[in-house]
Scaffold this motif. Structure first.
Motif, PDB file in Angstrom:
ATOM      1  N   ARG B  35       0.962  -4.275  10.383  1.00  0.00           N
ATOM      2  CA  ARG B  35       0.513  -2.892  10.170  1.00  0.00           C
ATOM      3  C   ARG B  35       1.531  -1.896  10.741  1.00  0.00           C
ATOM      4  N   GLN B  36       2.006  -2.163  11.947  1.00  0.00           N
ATOM      5  CA  GLN B  36       2.962  -1.253  12.586  1.00  0.00           C
ATOM      6  C   GLN B  36       4.277  -1.243  11.813  1.00  0.00           C
ATOM      7  N   THR B  66      -4.933  -4.369   6.152  1.00  0.00           N
ATOM      8  CA  THR B  66      -3.619  -3.800   6.470  1.00  0.00           C
ATOM      9  C   THR B  66      -2.867  -3.431   5.193  1.00  0.00           C
ATOM     10  N   LEU B  67      -2.920  -4.327   4.205  1.00  0.00           N
ATOM     11  CA  LEU B  67      -2.215  -4.067   2.949  1.00  0.00           C
ATOM     12  C   LEU B  67      -2.903  -2.969   2.136  1.00  0.00           C
ATOM     13  N   VAL B  68      -4.240  -2.920   2.176  1.00  0.00           N
ATOM     14  CA  VAL B  68      -4.958  -1.840   1.477  1.00  0.00           C
ATOM     15  C   VAL B  68      -4.578  -0.490   2.072  1.00  0.00           C
ATOM     16  N   GLU B  69      -4.536  -0.439   3.386  1.00  0.00           N
ATOM     17  CA  GLU B  69      -4.167   0.808   4.055  1.00  0.00           C
ATOM     18  C   GLU B  69      -2.746   1.225   3.679  1.00  0.00           C
ATOM     19  N   SER B  73      -1.433   4.574   1.540  1.00  0.00           N
ATOM     20  CA  SER B  73      -0.389   5.467   2.056  1.00  0.00           C
ATOM     21  C   SER B  73       0.771   5.557   1.070  1.00  0.00           C
ATOM     22  N   ALA B  74       1.100   4.411   0.464  1.00  0.00           N
ATOM     23  CA  ALA B  74       2.207   4.387  -0.493  1.00  0.00           C
ATOM     24  C   ALA B  74       1.911   5.278  -1.692  1.00  0.00           C
ATOM     25  N   LYS B  75       0.680   5.219  -2.166  1.00  0.00           N
ATOM     26  CA  LYS B  75       0.320   6.047  -3.320  1.00  0.00           C
ATOM     27  C   LYS B  75       0.444   7.538  -2.993  1.00  0.00           C
ATOM     28  N   LYS B  76       0.025   7.875  -1.788  1.00  0.00           N
ATOM     29  CA  LYS B  76       0.123   9.287  -1.384  1.00  0.00           C
ATOM     30  C   LYS B  76       1.571   9.745  -1.292  1.00  0.00           C
ATOM     31  N   PHE B 102      -6.054  -4.256  -7.640  1.00  0.00           N
ATOM     32  CA  PHE B 102      -5.698  -3.023  -6.928  1.00  0.00           C
ATOM     33  C   PHE B 102      -4.203  -2.981  -6.636  1.00  0.00           C
ATOM     34  N   PHE B 103      -3.625  -4.174  -6.436  1.00  0.00           N
ATOM     35  CA  PHE B 103      -2.202  -4.270  -6.107  1.00  0.00           C
ATOM     36  C   PHE B 103      -1.388  -4.688  -7.329  1.00  0.00           C
ATOM     37  N   THR B 104      -0.091  -4.358  -7.281  1.00  0.00           N
ATOM     38  CA  THR B 104       0.849  -4.952  -8.227  1.00  0.00           C
ATOM     39  C   THR B 104       1.348  -6.245  -7.589  1.00  0.00           C
TER      40      THR B 104
END
Lengths: 172, 115
Positions: B35-36, B66-69, B73-76, B102-104
């Motif tokens: 995550r960090q 962690t990956l969803v979060e 953030s990546a989309k934003k 949800f993911f590629t």
């Protein structure tokens, strides 16, 4: 409520502290036993995942991430006529008791981090039953997964053994 | 050996994409490291971030979270985030959680840098 000893003495019972560094050991134990009870590699991984998620929920929500509280894992084979047909796993703690009806996974339509543990447990296992432990302290989660086929050598039934014998060619 | 030594997360430029390569089990005790690292990488605002899971043997819901979060953030930030290299056991948890759409998700790093 059905206490786990209603299924007889556990074949395995271990106590661990509520420290996440021991999750890998718990997964290893459960996955290895599941393998010997006839589950394929993917199912073993899923059963270990369900136990991992249950332990994480105890650590995170039951014990508020305290690292030194006890958790017990008990394991029984699910047997029918002496043949292994699955695995039963009980996870017990000394956390504050909550209404078992509240132990529901969240809806998956809202994609957000967290809250997936109970959903994963219920999706992976055939049975997942939360209940309050006797004595007014702690919760128990009992998980059951049925094996697709019995493969353990040495547990073949007498009737099955006779059937195998009868199909062998006669000596000339 | 501590968790941070077992779960090494490497970032390196890879055909213009930032490649994040966690290793080992990503569970409750180790997902904070991932995550960090993902947070630090995203602070650079890369155009593309590839998370190579080829060396991840196991992942639980804390890894998923962690990956969803990171994906949100990546989309934003208009960062293209792609996952690759996951084994059947890791892929299973994405499917159980209904997150595989949800993911590629692609097979290899080569595909990920061009997906």
């Amino acid at each position: 409520m059905t206490p786990p000893n209603a299924h007889g003495r556990p074949h395995i019972r271990v106590e661990l502290l509520s420290n996440p560094i021991y999750l890998s050991g718990a997964r290893e134990l459960v996955g290895t036993v599941a393998k010997r009870l006839g589950f394929d590699d993917l199912d073993c991984s899923k059963i270990a995942l369900a136990v991992d998620e249950a332990l994480c929920n105890v650590i995170r929500h039951g014990y508020g991430r305290a690292l030194d509280r006890p958790i017990w894992i008990s394991i029984w084979p699910v047997e029918h006529d002496g043949a292994a047909e699955g695995i039963r796993i009980a996870i017990e703690d000394e956390a504050k008791q909550v209404d078992p009806e509240q132990m529901q996974g969240r809806a998956l339509t809202d994609i957000k981090p967290g809250g997936l543990g109970v959903h994963i447990i219920r999706e992976v296992m055939d049975e997942a039953t939360y209940e309050k432990r006797e004595g007014g302290v702690g919760m128990r989660l009992t998980l059951v997964k049925k094996a697709p086929r019995p493969t353990e050598p040495g547990v073949i039934t007498e009737a099955a053994s006779r059937a195998v014998q009868s199909t062998r060619p006669q000596a000339r | 050996m501590g968790d941070t030594e077992i779960v090494s997360v490497n970032t390196e430029a890879h055909q213009g994409a930032v490649l994040v390569s966690p290793q080992g089990d990503v569970d409750m005790s180790r997902s904070p490291v991932l995550r960090q690292t993902l947070h630090d990488v995203q602070a650079r605002k890369p155009q593309r971030m590839v998370v190579d899971l080829a060396n991840v043997d196991y992942m639980d819901s804390s890894g998923l979270a962690t990956l969803v979060e990171a994906m949100r953030s990546a989309k934003k930030a208009d960062t293209k985030m792609v996952l690759c290299g996951m084994n059947d056991k890791v892929r299973a948890i994405f499917e159980i959680a209904r997150l595989h759409h949800f993911f590629t998700i692609v097979d290899s790093v080569d595909e990920a840098v061009s997906a």
